[in-house]
Design an enzyme around this catalytic site. Structure first.
Site, PDB file in Angstrom:
ATOM      1  N   SER A 144      -3.755   0.881   4.924  1.00 29.64           N
ATOM      2  CA  SER A 144      -3.906   1.030   3.481  1.00 29.64           C
ATOM      3  C   SER A 144      -4.166  -0.351   2.891  1.00 29.64           C
ATOM      4  CB  SER A 144      -2.614   1.625   2.904  1.00 29.64           C
ATOM      5  OG  SER A 144      -2.668   1.654   1.499  1.00 29.64           O
ATOM      6  N   LYS A 170      -8.124   2.948   4.309  1.00 31.76           N
ATOM      7  CA  LYS A 170      -7.883   3.568   2.990  1.00 31.76           C
ATOM      8  C   LYS A 170      -7.873   2.443   1.977  1.00 31.76           C
ATOM      9  CE  LYS A 170      -3.445   5.043   1.017  1.00 31.76           C
ATOM     10  NZ  LYS A 170      -2.321   5.972   1.196  1.00 31.76           N
ATOM     11  N   LYS A 172      -7.191   1.338  -2.035  1.00 26.87           N
ATOM     12  CA  LYS A 172      -6.578   1.743  -3.302  1.00 26.87           C
ATOM     13  C   LYS A 172      -7.632   1.600  -4.394  1.00 26.87           C
ATOM     14  CE  LYS A 172      -2.230   2.369  -2.012  1.00 26.87           C
ATOM     15  NZ  LYS A 172      -1.526   3.648  -2.232  1.00 26.87           N
ATOM     16  N   ASP A 197      -7.278   6.046  -2.456  1.00 30.53           N
ATOM     17  CA  ASP A 197      -5.997   6.504  -3.010  1.00 30.53           C
ATOM     18  C   ASP A 197      -5.854   5.969  -4.432  1.00 30.53           C
ATOM     19  OD1 ASP A 197      -3.425   7.316  -3.546  1.00 30.53           O
ATOM     20  OD2 ASP A 197      -2.476   6.201  -1.908  1.00 30.53           O
ATOM     21  N   ASN A 199      -3.258   6.865  -6.604  1.00 26.09           N
ATOM     22  CA  ASN A 199      -1.881   6.855  -7.103  1.00 26.09           C
ATOM     23  C   ASN A 199      -1.802   7.302  -8.563  1.00 26.09           C
ATOM     24  OD1 ASN A 199      -1.509   4.322  -4.855  1.00 26.09           O
ATOM     25  ND2 ASN A 199       0.083   5.884  -4.923  1.00 26.09           N
ATOM     26  N   GLU A 222      -7.108  10.650  -2.468  1.00 23.96           N
ATOM     27  CA  GLU A 222      -5.669  10.917  -2.491  1.00 23.96           C
ATOM     28  C   GLU A 222      -5.136  10.793  -3.917  1.00 23.96           C
ATOM     29  OE1 GLU A 222      -3.758   8.361   0.335  1.00 23.96           O
ATOM     30  OE2 GLU A 222      -1.732   8.855  -0.342  1.00 23.96           O
ATOM     31  N   ASP A 247      -0.457  13.508  -2.500  1.00 21.50           N
ATOM     32  CA  ASP A 247       0.655  12.682  -2.020  1.00 21.50           C
ATOM     33  C   ASP A 247       1.834  12.920  -2.973  1.00 21.50           C
ATOM     34  OD1 ASP A 247       2.458  10.642  -1.439  1.00 21.50           O
ATOM     35  OD2 ASP A 247       1.042   8.989  -1.617  1.00 21.50           O
ATOM     36  N   LYS A 271       5.081  12.523   3.646  1.00 22.82           N
ATOM     37  CA  LYS A 271       6.036  11.406   3.695  1.00 22.82           C
ATOM     38  C   LYS A 271       7.425  12.024   3.649  1.00 22.82           C
ATOM     39  CE  LYS A 271       3.246   8.068   1.063  1.00 22.82           C
ATOM     40  NZ  LYS A 271       3.016   7.537  -0.296  1.00 22.82           N
ATOM     41  N   GLY A 299       2.738   6.366   4.358  1.00 18.54           N
ATOM     42  CA  GLY A 299       3.634   5.233   4.607  1.00 18.54           C
ATOM     43  C   GLY A 299       4.216   4.730   3.307  1.00 18.54           C
TER      44      GLY A 299
HETATM   45  O1  SMG Z   1       3.161   1.888   4.524  1.00 19.95           O
HETATM   46  O2  SMG Z   1       1.093   1.538   5.006  1.00 19.95           O
HETATM   47  C1  SMG Z   1       1.994   1.744   4.202  1.00 19.95           C
HETATM   48  C2  SMG Z   1       1.634   1.894   2.752  1.00 19.95           C
HETATM   49  C3  SMG Z   1       0.727   3.028   2.540  1.00 19.95           C
HETATM   50  O3  SMG Z   1      -0.575   3.043   0.576  1.00 19.95           O
HETATM   51  C4  SMG Z   1       0.479   3.308   1.075  1.00 19.95           C
HETATM   52  N1  SMG Z   1       1.460   3.893   0.393  1.00 19.95           N
HETATM   53  O4  SMG Z   1       0.567   6.044  -2.279  1.00 19.95           O
HETATM   54  O5  SMG Z   1       0.279   6.249  -0.193  1.00 19.95           O
HETATM   55  C5  SMG Z   1       0.685   5.597  -1.152  1.00 19.95           C
HETATM   56  C6  SMG Z   1       1.318   4.246  -0.987  1.00 19.95           C
HETATM   57  C7  SMG Z   1       2.621   4.190  -1.652  1.00 19.95           C
HETATM   58  C8  SMG Z   1       3.324   2.931  -1.441  1.00 19.95           C
HETATM   59  S1  SMG Z   1       3.633   2.089  -2.857  1.00 19.95           S
HETATM   60  C9  SMG Z   1       5.279   1.658  -2.655  1.00 19.95           C
HETATM   61 MG    MG Z   2      -0.707   7.672  -1.700  1.00 13.26          MG
END
Ligand code: SMG
Ligand code: MG
Length: 379
Positions: A144, A170, A172, A197, A199, A222, A247, A271, A299
């Site tokens: 990510s 991936k 952001k 992603d 968020n 995502e 997610d 998750k 993750g």
């Molecule tokens: O652990 O590789 C990892 C992070 C993966 O992008 C990641 N996580 O929305 O999927 C998601 C984000 C949330 C983490 S922000 C604390």
């Molecule tokens: Mg995510």
């Protein structure tokens, strides 16, 4: 394929909680902010001659979800741990049921469940992967990538991860940093497995903009919309060619079933923290598998504890897309386990020792601990 054989029961004597703060090797920027340090809660379940480790994946602020360090600490100390210590002996399998009367606080519950499961499985000499139903000994590793200074910097960063061997990228995205960033990565690297992603950074009013991403043949987009926007996600999914993956919205197996029934997603990110535990994560996996819906393991910048658990989870048969299960070095110069996860030929190994199969480096753990409390039975 629900969990076939329950874990042994542990006579719990107490729990140790620690807040850890671990510096990141580089800042991690998402649509909701930039992190330089990962804060999490490390749990130790203390039993009669056995102990187990867990990780509560909350961060320092309620930005990814409503939970955060202090909320998780408070609910664990006042409500969750007292309920667990009131049981004379407890199977890891029963933690979720014992904690069910407490509404929400899923990440806190998941971290406690993991610690009890680890203790029970270590005592039995059984691996976490066996317990969950893992069918692989290693899992493909995706990475990510946070939002960078500009698209050129993003391309440089992605190149570094591809050179390391990550099999899926991936990136952001957020409003203003979406189409151009995605275009830059596609143009630089051709047909690599690529996904984005958001968020929760968009609304349905952005549907036309998000449809521009269709031309990049992404594996998925995502969580474009808010956690509660299940119906809007369904409306958006009908307008996009890019598969929509949820997610933040998938907080339980029930939420996953509802989202699928509504057509809000065609892929699910699993998750354990977000759904309240590893057993619930397996339930999400099972229902998606029955429905023919691909899943992958998300993750939360886990330490070696949660990372080992995620590798085991991602080895279940329904995880048909590479997950955010990267090497520890993606985030940390120094992990708190003695053998941090490494990338081998684009894969991360599922640990083979009893329980989570990782050992804590006590000095490293102590060095990153900023708060600590032990709660004992009857105290
Ligand atoms: O652990 O590789 C990892 C992070 C993966 O992008 C990641 N996580 O929305 O999927 C998601 C984000 C949330 C983490 S922000 C604390
Ligand atoms: Mg995510």
């Amino acid at each position: 394929m629900p969990i076939a054989r329950p874990s042994a029961a542990v006579a719990l004597e107490g729990f140790e909680l620690r807040v850890v703060q671990i510096p990141l090797v580089s800042p991690f920027t998402t649509s909701f902010g930039t992190e330089h340090v990962r804060e999490a809660i490390i749990v130790r379940a203390l039993g009669d001659g056995v102990a187990g480790w867990g990780e509560i994946v909350t961060g320092s602020a309620p930005l990814y979800s409503s939970e955060y360090t202090q909320s998780a600490w408070d609910v664990a100390v006042r409500h969750l741990i007292p309920r667990l210590l009131a049981e004379p002996a407890l199977r890891g399998d029963d933690v979720a049921d014992v904690l069910r009367p407490v509404v929400g606080h899923r990440m806190a519950k998941a971290g406690l469940e993991l610690a009890v499961l680890d203790a029970a499985l270590r005592a039995e000499g059984r691996t976490f992967g066996e317990y969950l139903g893992a069918v692989r000994d290693r899992v493909p590793s995706g990475v990510s990538v946070g939002i960078q200074q500009d698209p050129a910097a993003l391309v440089r960063t992605v190149r570094g991860y591809l050179d390391e061997g990550y099999v899926r990228i991936k990136i952001k995205i957020r409003p203003g940093r979406d189409v151009a960033d995605t275009a830059a990565v596609r143009e630089a690297f051709g047909a690599i497995p690529l996904q984005v992603d958001a968020n929760s950074a968009y609304t349905l009013a952005d549907a036309d903009l998000l449809a521009e991403l269709d031309r990049f043949d992404l594996l998925l987009i995502e969580q474009p919309l808010q956690e509660d926007d299940i119906v809007d996600h369904a409306t958006l999914a009908a307008r996009l060619r890019t598969p929509v993956c949820l997610d933040e919205s998938v907080v339980s197996a029930k939420a996953a079933a509802d989202a699928l029934a509504l057509g809000a997603a065609s892929v699910i990110n699993i998750k354990a923290g977000r759904v309240g535990g590893y057993r619930e994560a397996v339930a999400v996996h099972d229902l998606c598998r029955d429905a023919g819906v691909p899943v992958w393991c998300g993750g939360m910048l886990e330490t070696g504890i949660g990372r080992a658990a995620n590798a085991a989870l991602a080895a279940l048969p329904g995880f048909t897309l590479p997950g955010d299960v990267s090497a520890a070095s993606r985030f940390y110069a120094r992990d708190i386990v003695t053998e941090p996860a490494v990338l081998e030929d684009g894969h991360v190994r599922v640990p083979t020792g009893p329980g989570l199969g990782v050992e804590i480096d006590p000095v490293a753990l102590e060095d990153v601990t900023v708060a600590r409390e032990i709660l004992r039975r009857g105290a």
